[in-house]
Design a protein around this motif. Structure first.
Motif, mmCIF file in Angstrom:
data_model
loop_
_atom_site.group_PDB
_atom_site.id
_atom_site.type_symbol
_atom_site.label_atom_id
_atom_site.label_comp_id
_atom_site.label_asym_id
_atom_site.label_seq_id
_atom_site.Cartn_x
_atom_site.Cartn_y
_atom_site.Cartn_z
ATOM 1 N N LEU A 1 0.838 -1.102 -0.164
ATOM 2 C CA LEU A 1 -0.021 0.036 0.048
ATOM 3 C C LEU A 1 0.910 1.256 -0.224
ATOM 4 N N ASP A 2 1.983 1.180 0.669
ATOM 5 C CA ASP A 2 3.040 2.330 0.585
ATOM 6 C C ASP A 2 3.406 2.710 -0.721
ATOM 7 N N PHE A 3 3.586 1.723 -1.652
ATOM 8 C CA PHE A 3 4.120 1.916 -2.919
ATOM 9 C C PHE A 3 3.088 2.518 -3.634
ATOM 10 N N SER A 4 1.752 2.011 -3.398
ATOM 11 C CA SER A 4 0.699 2.772 -4.208
ATOM 12 C C SER A 4 0.483 3.921 -3.779
ATOM 13 N N GLN A 5 0.292 4.542 -2.659
ATOM 14 C CA GLN A 5 0.346 5.634 -2.145
ATOM 15 C C GLN A 5 1.425 6.891 -2.431
ATOM 16 N N GLY A 6 2.734 6.176 -2.170
ATOM 17 C CA GLY A 6 3.858 6.905 -2.626
ATOM 18 C C GLY A 6 3.806 7.490 -4.032
ATOM 19 N N ALA A 7 2.966 6.697 -5.030
ATOM 20 C CA ALA A 7 2.867 7.080 -6.599
ATOM 21 C C ALA A 7 2.122 8.223 -6.723
ATOM 22 N N LEU A 8 1.161 8.443 -5.521
ATOM 23 C CA LEU A 8 0.581 9.800 -6.010
ATOM 24 C C LEU A 8 1.168 10.997 -5.573
ATOM 25 N N THR A 9 2.513 10.701 -5.213
ATOM 26 C CA THR A 9 3.163 12.160 -4.574
ATOM 27 C C THR A 9 4.243 12.443 -5.574
ATOM 28 N N ASP A 10 4.732 11.613 -6.460
ATOM 29 C CA ASP A 10 5.897 11.849 -7.384
ATOM 30 C C ASP A 10 5.685 11.736 -8.838
ATOM 31 N N ALA A 11 4.642 11.654 -9.345
ATOM 32 C CA ALA A 11 4.169 11.522 -10.633
ATOM 33 C C ALA A 11 3.916 12.844 -11.335
ATOM 34 N N ASP A 12 4.158 12.858 -12.690
ATOM 35 C CA ASP A 12 4.064 14.182 -13.540
ATOM 36 C C ASP A 12 2.556 13.931 -14.232
ATOM 37 N N VAL A 13 2.249 12.525 -14.461
ATOM 38 C CA VAL A 13 1.074 12.280 -14.829
ATOM 39 C C VAL A 13 0.552 10.700 -14.004
ATOM 40 N N LEU A 14 -0.620 10.954 -13.869
ATOM 41 C CA LEU A 14 -1.301 9.852 -13.154
ATOM 42 C C LEU A 14 -2.195 9.120 -13.756
ATOM 43 N N LEU A 15 -2.095 7.749 -13.863
ATOM 44 C CA LEU A 15 -2.960 6.840 -14.866
ATOM 45 C C LEU A 15 -3.833 6.212 -13.535
ATOM 46 N N TYR A 16 -5.186 6.329 -13.533
ATOM 47 C CA TYR A 16 -5.986 5.699 -12.532
ATOM 48 C C TYR A 16 -6.829 4.610 -13.499
ATOM 49 N N VAL A 17 -6.607 3.289 -13.134
ATOM 50 C CA VAL A 17 -7.161 2.240 -14.135
ATOM 51 C C VAL A 17 -7.851 1.774 -13.259
ATOM 52 N N THR A 18 -9.113 1.645 -13.950
ATOM 53 C CA THR A 18 -10.423 0.779 -13.425
ATOM 54 C C THR A 18 -10.810 0.076 -14.446
ATOM 55 N N ASP A 19 -11.880 -0.722 -14.262
ATOM 56 C CA ASP A 19 -12.713 -1.648 -15.332
ATOM 57 C C ASP A 19 -14.115 -1.478 -15.582
ATOM 58 N N VAL A 20 -14.670 -2.053 -16.227
ATOM 59 C CA VAL A 20 -16.277 -2.026 -16.607
ATOM 60 C C VAL A 20 -17.295 -2.434 -15.681
ATOM 61 N N VAL A 21 -16.517 -3.186 -14.577
ATOM 62 C CA VAL A 21 -17.560 -3.828 -13.658
ATOM 63 C C VAL A 21 -17.044 -3.283 -12.202
ATOM 64 N N LYS B 1 -8.332 14.914 -5.551
ATOM 65 C CA LYS B 1 -7.620 16.122 -4.983
ATOM 66 C C LYS B 1 -6.193 16.419 -5.956
ATOM 67 N N GLU B 2 -6.009 15.565 -6.623
ATOM 68 C CA GLU B 2 -4.453 15.709 -7.254
ATOM 69 C C GLU B 2 -4.569 16.759 -8.095
ATOM 70 N N SER B 3 -3.374 17.672 -7.964
ATOM 71 C CA SER B 3 -3.274 18.649 -9.295
ATOM 72 C C SER B 3 -2.802 18.604 -10.335
ATOM 73 N N ILE B 4 -2.010 17.198 -10.161
ATOM 74 C CA ILE B 4 -1.351 16.787 -11.570
ATOM 75 C C ILE B 4 -2.371 16.417 -12.637
ATOM 76 N N PRO B 5 -2.139 16.325 -13.962
ATOM 77 C CA PRO B 5 -3.131 15.797 -14.576
ATOM 78 C C PRO B 5 -3.343 13.974 -14.351
ATOM 79 N N VAL B 6 -4.749 13.878 -14.403
ATOM 80 C CA VAL B 6 -5.013 12.415 -14.057
ATOM 81 C C VAL B 6 -5.767 12.117 -15.329
ATOM 82 N N LEU B 7 -5.409 10.819 -15.807
ATOM 83 C CA LEU B 7 -5.980 10.190 -16.956
ATOM 84 C C LEU B 7 -6.739 8.756 -16.420
ATOM 85 N N LEU B 8 -8.032 8.824 -16.489
ATOM 86 C CA LEU B 8 -8.814 7.501 -15.787
ATOM 87 C C LEU B 8 -8.954 6.432 -17.099
#
Length: 307
Positions: A88-108, A123-130
């Motif tokens: 979980l620390d790895f995942s949360q850390g990824a929110l703090t040092d990205a230039d672009v964030l890809l949040y991946v979900t699926d259709v279900v 709440k992120e100020s960096i670009p988020v691509l869903l």
């Protein structure tokens, strides 16, 4: 494949772009499949089981005009072990040092799954691509529109990309948008770098993948792999690896009757390792018991989950 130090090429275009693109989301939505498709190489292991990815894994894409440093992260979950706390620390850390964030979900997936983490993404100020993955599973007309509308309400500032990483649908458009969002910057790694991980790491990941594919229930989640010998010669590689389990009963299951199960794992892993390195591989596997290793800080540090 060894780790590449930060280098600067002698001549760069004035508009060269480089940045970190971090891939986050819940387990089993296809983050690793997407990462491999974006990188064009098999960097992350893929199975149908959740929690396949345990560490943050970088895959680097280079052209003369840009360098994209992708990071595949473990699926977000409520931790039950110290191991999962590190994941979980790895995942949360990824929110703090990205230039672009890809949040991946699926259709279900329910947009409210792991609400706290998603609130942080919102709440992120960096670009988020869903990325709404697995749209190849949709059958009815209007389903995708309803899913997009639901996610737009949840992450109104995100750009939405319906995709199928498995079928390579809309991935090129996603990558084009990522390049557009990269900041002007020299590269962070050498232009021939593919990943930040050493060769041994990919050996352990390939063996772990075979454990996930060949064993059921809790068994593969109770295992860890450590490469004790990696002797590379010009035409071949000799590898000795230890599979750690938590209980004596698990050791017996891993080995199987007459050693049949571990032999199968070894054959499958060796074939993939040979493909990965393009060399003949001699692989020896051993099984050891390390009781309750998922809750031992010293072992988690040894396995690379804690710095």
């Amino acid at each position: 494949m060894e780790e590449t130090k930060q280098t600067q090429p002698t001549a760069l275009p004035a508009d060269h772009r480089a940045g970190f693109v971090n891939i986050v989301g819940n387990p089993n939505v296809g983050k690793s499949t997407l990462m491999n498709d974006l990188v064009g190489e098999r960097i992350s292991i893929i199975t149908s089981k959740a929690q396949t990815t345990r560490l943050r894994i970088m895959g680097i894409v280079n052209t003369p005009e840009y360098q994209i440093v992708y990071s595949d992260t473990p699926g977000v979950l409520k931790p039950k072990y110290k191991l999962q706390e590190s994941m979980l620390d790895f995942s949360q850390g990824a929110l703090t040092d990205a230039d672009v964030l890809l949040y991946v979900t699926d259709v279900v997936e329910d947009p409210e799954k792991n609400k706290d983490f998603l609130d942080r993404v919102a709440k992120e100020s960096i670009p988020v691509l869903l990325v709404i993955n697995k749209i190849d599973l949709l059958k009815g007309d209007g389903e995708l529109e309803a899913i997009v509308a639901r996610w737009h309400d949840r992450l109104p500032n995100a750009e939405i990309f319906p995709t199928s990483a498995k079928e390579h649908f809309n991935v090129d458009n996603l990558k084009k948008r990522i390049v557009e969002l990269l900041p002007l910057s020299p590269p962070f790694f050498g232009k021939d770098a593919l990943t930040d991980k050493p060769a041994r790491f990919f050996v352990t990941e390939i063996i772990r993948e075979k454990l996930l594919l060949n064993y059921d229930k809790e068994i593969p989640y109770s295992t860890e792999v450590l490469v004790e010998k990696f002797d590379e010669k010009e035409g071949a590689i000799h590898i000795m690896a230890v599979i750690y389990v938590e209980r004596d009963s698990q050791k017996g299951i891993i080995i199987g009757k007459g050693g049949e199960k571990i032999k199968k794992v070894g054959i499958e892993a060796r074939q993939d390792i040979e493909t990965f390195f393009g060399k003949k591989v001699y692989l020896e596997l051993f099984v050891k018991v390390e009781k309750d290793w998922r809750n031992k800080e010293s072992k988690l540090r040894q396995f690379g989950y804690i710095e």
